[in-house]
Design an enzyme around this catalytic site. Sequence first.
Site, PDB file in Angstrom:
ATOM      1  CG  ASP A   1     -22.315 -79.854  31.130  1.00  0.00           C
ATOM      2  OD1 ASP A   1     -22.170 -80.442  30.550  1.00  0.00           O
ATOM      3  OD2 ASP A   1     -20.869 -78.874  30.314  1.00  0.00           O
TER       4      ASP A   1
ATOM      5  CG  HIS B   1     -22.406 -77.541  27.221  1.00  0.00           C
ATOM      6  ND1 HIS B   1     -22.294 -76.815  28.169  1.00  0.00           N
ATOM      7  CD2 HIS B   1     -22.630 -76.449  26.980  1.00  0.00           C
ATOM      8  CE1 HIS B   1     -22.052 -75.657  28.676  1.00  0.00           C
ATOM      9  NE2 HIS B   1     -21.993 -75.066  27.691  1.00  0.00           N
TER      10      HIS B   1
ATOM     11  CB  SER C   1     -21.318 -72.658  25.088  1.00  0.00           C
ATOM     12  OG  SER C   1     -22.798 -73.460  25.955  1.00  0.00           O
TER      13      SER C   1
END
Length: 398
Positions: free
Chosen positions: A248, A251, A84
């Site tokens: 979040d 990240h 990610s």
Amino acid sequence: MTDADDPARKIVVNLALVAVGTVGAYRGAYELLAQQARTARRVIPKPTSRPFDGDGLYRPGAVTAEPWRPGMTCDVHMVIFGDSLAAGLGADSPGELPGVLLARGLAEEAGWNVRLSIKAIVGATSKGLAGQVEAMQIAHGDPDISVILIGGNDITARNAIGPSARRVGEAVEALRGGGSHVVVGTCPDLGTIKPVPQPLRSVMATLSRRLAAAQAVQVRRAGGVPVSLAEALAPEFHKRGESLFSPDRFHPNSAGYELAAGLLLPAVCVALGVWDEVPEEQVPHDADEAAESLEAAESAADDAETAAASDALDPDHTQRESVVARLTKRLTDFVRTHEDADDADENTYLHNEDVDGDPESTGDAREAADTLRRRSRILRLARPSRDQSDPGHPTDHT
């Protein structure tokens, strides 16, 4: 995104076991860490978005990509592999993805048309890296330059450090065998994720630093170029995490990705021969030289931004901003922030005294800013008038 891809849930399911297995904790410690993992699950929300699509052809100076169509040609094909972080989850727009920043920076510096393909998968570990590479080679052949960012999910998935690092080395070897240059951003420091309480966070920091070091060895052995993200970025993410993490809280956001891209771009440009490596004798040797170089880099970035803004007013110019100048500014701001804090006797580095006690951890960022200043065509073009009018101003046109 499935629950299996959710890093917060991986923390919950796995990290307590990682911690216990690593430090040999007893049952009481297990219960403590399990409770902390449950707390982390409540604090870190489940990601509900997907990364933006940044694929396409980036021409020099263009802000957005042209969709890649059959029959189009490019000077360089760049492919991003990994997890990610490589995919840019958490960035605010397609233009803020790390791969896009690298493609635009390379196009700007080399004057090339750069095709970007992002093959990274959210939730991927090193076990999936070979599949990403093989799929790319079968479908599109070998890229000219490959950038790999992976490792965080190996920690949360309890994958052993040695095999995880070797799998990265094997991917680099496969890409190098096909003729691709390879740059690897090694595992970030997961100890900067503050919603995870201590001592669980310390365990994450220890394991991610060990994995990063092992990855660097394997990457060099396979002919790639490792770039340490943990050493350079951990202090900044610790001190100003609220401005560098996405909502979040796991990240990076766009600003965080700019820092990472600023560290990676010099390695990409040197690997492709766009820039020469900075000779050892030109690297700043003491604090005064380093400060002078940093000031020069900041001034050059300011000039490049001014020049780009002027071009934007001219309808004959298509360039509206310099991404290289933006990345340079981000790096110099980062170094200055920690220098100022250090001057005030505030140790901003020791977010985990057992792991991160190196007060020189901004060195990689400083070196990247110095390389950008010395090698960037865009920064050099923007500063001749300043250099000529100020004989005392540091210059380096090598």
